[in-house]
Scaffold this active site. Structure first.
Site, short mmCIF file in Angstrom:
data_model
loop_
_atom_site.label_atom_id
_atom_site.label_comp_id
_atom_site.label_asym_id
_atom_site.label_seq_id
_atom_site.Cartn_x
_atom_site.Cartn_y
_atom_site.Cartn_z
N HIS A 175 -7.57 -5.17 -1.60
CA HIS A 175 -6.40 -4.35 -1.27
C HIS A 175 -5.44 -5.07 -0.34
O HIS A 175 -4.24 -4.89 -0.43
CB HIS A 175 -6.87 -3.04 -0.63
CG HIS A 175 -5.77 -2.06 -0.40
ND1 HIS A 175 -5.09 -1.45 -1.44
CD2 HIS A 175 -5.20 -1.57 0.74
CE1 HIS A 175 -4.16 -0.65 -0.95
NE2 HIS A 175 -4.20 -0.71 0.37
N ASP B 143 -9.34 -4.52 -5.82
CA ASP B 143 -8.87 -3.54 -4.84
C ASP B 143 -9.82 -2.33 -4.84
O ASP B 143 -10.00 -1.67 -5.86
CB ASP B 143 -7.45 -3.10 -5.21
CG ASP B 143 -6.81 -2.18 -4.17
OD1 ASP B 143 -7.53 -1.68 -3.29
OD2 ASP B 143 -5.59 -1.95 -4.28
N SER C 251 0.84 -1.19 0.00
CA SER C 251 0.00 0.00 0.00
C SER C 251 0.88 1.25 0.00
O SER C 251 1.68 1.44 -0.91
CB SER C 251 -0.98 -0.06 1.19
OG SER C 251 -1.98 0.91 1.07
#
Length: 309
Positions: free
Chosen positions: A256, A222, A128
């Site tokens: 994600h 995601d 991330s």
């Protein structure tokens, strides 16, 4: 300790089955070394023995703190791995208004000066926001040989990024684009400006300047950032410049959150920026398979590009 009971109520029904699942995060001989060197706050995991090992810096997302599990597992597989905190840990900043690459440069220099880290460069593993930071490190810093980005943005998000006399502005966010699902969970997947649509967008990370090899690992479902779209578009830019230093692993049914194998599945969680319950995406079976497959690919990637030099 896993137990299966009959029925769904309280108190539970009779015990149908039980099993114990044990996982070793530190194999015999792996050393855990707290690091307080200059400004760096981290933990270094060293494989058994006195040899020099390929070095990796592991950078997590925007939740803050220090996450050691992935670094310890990599050390089990022969990598000297530094789990690096960058805020909300000990005397590091509790709140961020901007990020400075000099801090991460210190971590690179620490690793390269360590007698048990095999040079001439290091690898970066980022999830991330950590993926975004890893790409920026490769673009601006020396001695980065390989970067694996797990659902990382390819443009600067949330806070400006500074290095020496240069500042990269963050992408604009449009909170009015938030969607609400049928379950009253928020979906933030469309709040960021598209960094590829604005000509000369100043927020894009100039990874075409990097000498590193890139592995983009993305979940097709995601809902935090458009990670598959980002990876596809940035690879087109690299191709247009005659570069072939990239590969993309794209996983259907995966959101994600991509972690090491057998970690819990999080289709819904606290959004790292807005701090509200939001859709992260993914489905259980596909995400679980993706974590197992991606983990093997990450190891193979770093073995190839950190050992051959």
């Amino acid at each position: 300790q896993l137990e299966v009971f009959e029925g769904h109520g309280e108190p539970p029904g009779r015990l149908l089955a039980q099993a114990q699942h044990e996982r070793a995060f530190l194999r015999d001989g792996v050393r855990r070394v707290p690091v307080r060197d200059g400004r760096i706050r981290a933990t270094l995991f060293l494989p058994p023995g006195e040899d020099a090992f390929p070095g990796i810096i592991d950078i997590h997302g925007l939740v803050g703190g220090l996450f050691e599990h992935r670094a310890s597992l990599l050390a089990n597989h022969g990598f000297a791995t530094l789990a690096l905190a960058y805020y909300q840990y000990e005397d590091l900043p509790q709140k961020l208004t901007e990020l400075h690459l000099e801090y991460f440069e210190e971590a690179v220099n620490y690793m390269l000066q360590h007698p048990q880290v095999k040079g001439p460069g290091v690898g970066l593993l980022g999830y991330s926001k950590g993926g975004e930071l890893s790409l920026a490190m490769a673009a601006f810093l020396k001695n980065i040989m390989a970067v694996a980005s797990l659902n990382g943005p390819v443009a600067v998000t949330v806070f400006p990024l500074c290095y020496k006399d240069k500042t990269i502005p963050n992408l604009t966010r449009y909170e009015q684009r938030v969607k609400v699902t049928n379950s009253n969970i928020l979906d933030y997947s469309d709040v960021l400006t598209d960094p590829f649509q604005a000509p000369g967008n100043q927020s894009l990370i100039p990874i075409e300047k990097a000498e590193a090899q890139f592995l983009f690992i993305v979940g097709q479902d995601d809902h935090v950032i458009k990670s598959e779209y980002y990876a596809t578009e940035v690879c087109k830019l690299l191709q247009a410049q005659g570069k072939e230093n990239f590969q993309v692993l794209s996983y259907p049914g995966t959101g994600h959150y991509i972690d090491s194998p057998f970690f819990p599945f999080y289709p819904i969680g606290n959004h790292p920026v807005f701090q509200k319950r939001s859709v992260l995406g993914g489905e259980l079976r596909a995400s679980s398979k993706a974590q197992v497959h991606a983990w093997l690919q990450i190891q193979a990637f770093f073995k190839k590009y950190l050992n051959d030099k």
